[in-house]
Design an enzyme around this catalytic site. Structure first.
Site, PDB file in Angstrom:
ATOM      1  N   LYS A  53       0.018   8.725   1.949  1.00 40.15           N
ATOM      2  CA  LYS A  53       0.242   8.573   3.398  1.00 40.15           C
ATOM      3  C   LYS A  53       1.109   9.720   3.914  1.00 40.15           C
ATOM      4  O   LYS A  53       0.834  10.301   4.968  1.00 40.15           O
ATOM      5  CB  LYS A  53       0.905   7.221   3.691  1.00 40.15           C
ATOM      6  CG  LYS A  53      -0.033   6.027   3.478  1.00 40.15           C
ATOM      7  CD  LYS A  53       0.693   4.679   3.554  1.00 40.15           C
ATOM      8  CE  LYS A  53      -0.251   3.523   3.250  1.00 40.15           C
ATOM      9  NZ  LYS A  53       0.401   2.203   3.292  1.00 40.15           N
ATOM     10  N   GLN A  97       6.256  -0.411   2.896  1.00 41.21           N
ATOM     11  CA  GLN A  97       5.149  -0.594   1.957  1.00 41.21           C
ATOM     12  C   GLN A  97       5.239  -1.965   1.286  1.00 41.21           C
ATOM     13  O   GLN A  97       6.286  -2.355   0.772  1.00 41.21           O
ATOM     14  CB  GLN A  97       5.168   0.538   0.907  1.00 41.21           C
ATOM     15  CG  GLN A  97       3.979   0.523  -0.047  1.00 41.21           C
ATOM     16  CD  GLN A  97       2.638   0.782   0.632  1.00 41.21           C
ATOM     17  OE1 GLN A  97       2.548   1.458   1.651  1.00 41.21           O
ATOM     18  NE2 GLN A  97       1.575   0.228   0.084  1.00 41.21           N
ATOM     19  N   ASP A 120       1.705  -0.638  11.413  1.00 45.36           N
ATOM     20  CA  ASP A 120       0.864  -1.394  10.484  1.00 45.36           C
ATOM     21  C   ASP A 120       0.251  -2.622  11.172  1.00 45.36           C
ATOM     22  O   ASP A 120      -0.677  -3.226  10.645  1.00 45.36           O
ATOM     23  CB  ASP A 120       1.703  -1.883   9.286  1.00 45.36           C
ATOM     24  CG  ASP A 120       1.529  -1.008   8.056  1.00 45.36           C
ATOM     25  OD1 ASP A 120       0.408  -0.521   7.829  1.00 45.36           O
ATOM     26  OD2 ASP A 120       2.517  -0.822   7.314  1.00 45.36           O
TER      27      ASP A 120
HETATM   28  N1  GUN Z   1       0.161  -2.575   1.000  1.00 45.54           N
HETATM   29  C1  GUN Z   1      -1.180  -2.600   0.873  1.00 45.54           C
HETATM   30  N2  GUN Z   1      -1.775  -2.161   2.001  1.00 45.54           N
HETATM   31  C2  GUN Z   1      -0.789  -1.852   2.856  1.00 45.54           C
HETATM   32  C3  GUN Z   1      -0.768  -1.338   4.196  1.00 45.54           C
HETATM   33  O1  GUN Z   1      -1.794  -1.086   4.837  1.00 45.54           O
HETATM   34  N3  GUN Z   1       0.472  -1.150   4.731  1.00 45.54           N
HETATM   35  C4  GUN Z   1       1.603  -1.449   4.048  1.00 45.54           C
HETATM   36  N4  GUN Z   1       2.754  -1.250   4.674  1.00 45.54           N
HETATM   37  N5  GUN Z   1       1.626  -1.923   2.837  1.00 45.54           N
HETATM   38  C5  GUN Z   1       0.441  -2.120   2.232  1.00 45.54           C
END
Ligand code: GUN
Length: 294
Positions: A53, A97, A120
């Protein structure tokens, strides 16, 4: 292989170059989009996602600010960090995350994020707004899947979509997006309590596997010509690989690709779209918060 391979990597690249232009335009007006990334512990999959990311942010000119906490961090420290990011004018998006360690109350942490910075789309405010089709941030993986279907011209109007998985991050929001009039699918949600998963999946024009179980969707479950979207990212031990594992989805790709109409690979299908949507939500947040129109 008779199915059309949905190339998520290529579609995500197209989206990222569209976004790079938007970032350049914002930066020309003095706004540099900023994303705060919070990672707890050293779960290898989470570390790898976060790295991906941040790299994607850098490539299109979004600034990322990473904070790493040890596995045993106190919840109060995490909440304090979020409060700091909420106040920081250089931070337009906040990403915590997931999953978090068991001693942390995930709901309390997510709810602490300012909804205007919740790129998110995990806060109760954004999920509620999504349900009501009000302006909001839509969770990245479900949004990416809808975008994949649209950009691949998969017919959804009147189609029967079967979502296998009911997580807050993917299954629940995705099912909701699929029933919007703009998509217009009829949705069945299957989960661990579902009896005869095979019978449900066999009726699907669109199957979305998001359960996190390798091989859950087998070839005998797929209707000929169906669209198969595989969200699973499972690490399966493989001594022939340098890393000692290989990635596989929830679907038997070998078999399903012979009879499906469309299929996404793992890796290179949904994953890159999740990142592209994160960038898109962050660019939108920077524009909304700064008041600079795109
Ligand atoms: N863990 C798995 N997918 C995601 C996501 O799209 N965002 C976040 N913050 N954590 C995750």
């Amino acid at each position: 292989m008779s199915a059309i391979l949905i190339d998520g990597k290529k579609i995500a690249e197209d989206i990222r170059s569209e976004l790079a232009e938007k970032v350049a335009s914002l930066r020309g007006k003095g706004v540099r989009p900023g994303l705060a990334v919070i990672l707890v512990g050293d779960n290898p999959a989470s570390v790898s996602y976060v790295t991906g990311k941040e790299k994607a942010c850098a490539e299109i000119g979004i600034q990322s600010f990473e904070t790493r906490f040890p596995e045993d961090v106190a919840e109060a420290s995490l909440l304090e960090k979020i409060a700091e990011c909420n106040r920081d004018p250089f931070v337009h998006g906040i990403l915590v995350q997931l999953p978090l360690p068991r001693h942390i109350d995930e709901r309390r942490v997510i709810s602490a994020i300012d909804p205007t910075k919740d790129i998110d789309g995990f806060t109760p405010i954004n999920l509620g707004r999504m349900l009501l089709e009000e302006p909001c941030y839509i969770p990245c993986t479900p949004r990416g899947i809808i975008e994949l279907l649209k950009r691949s011209a998969v017919p959804t109007d009147g189609a029967h979509a079967v979502v296998v998985g009911r997580s807050n991050i993917v299954g629940k929001p995705l099912a909701n997006l699929l029933i919007r009039k703009s998509v217009n699918a009829t949705v069945t949600i299957c989960h661990t309590g579902t009896e005869s998963l095979a019978a449900h999946v066999r009726a699907a024009d669109i199957v979305i596997a998001c359960a996190g179980k390798p091989g859950l969707v087998s070839v005998d479950m797929i209707k000929s010509g169906a669209c198969v979207i595989d969200v699973g990212v499972n690490r399966v031990p493989d001594p022939t690989k340098k890393k000692g594992y290989r990635l596989c989805g929830d679907v038997d790709f070998e078999g399903a690709s012979k009879i499906a109409g469309w299929i996404t690979p793992v890796p290179g299908g949904v994953g890159p779209m999740t990142i592209a949507m994160l960038l898109s939500n962050t660019v939108d947040a920077a524009s909304r918060i700064s008041g600079v129109q795109l």
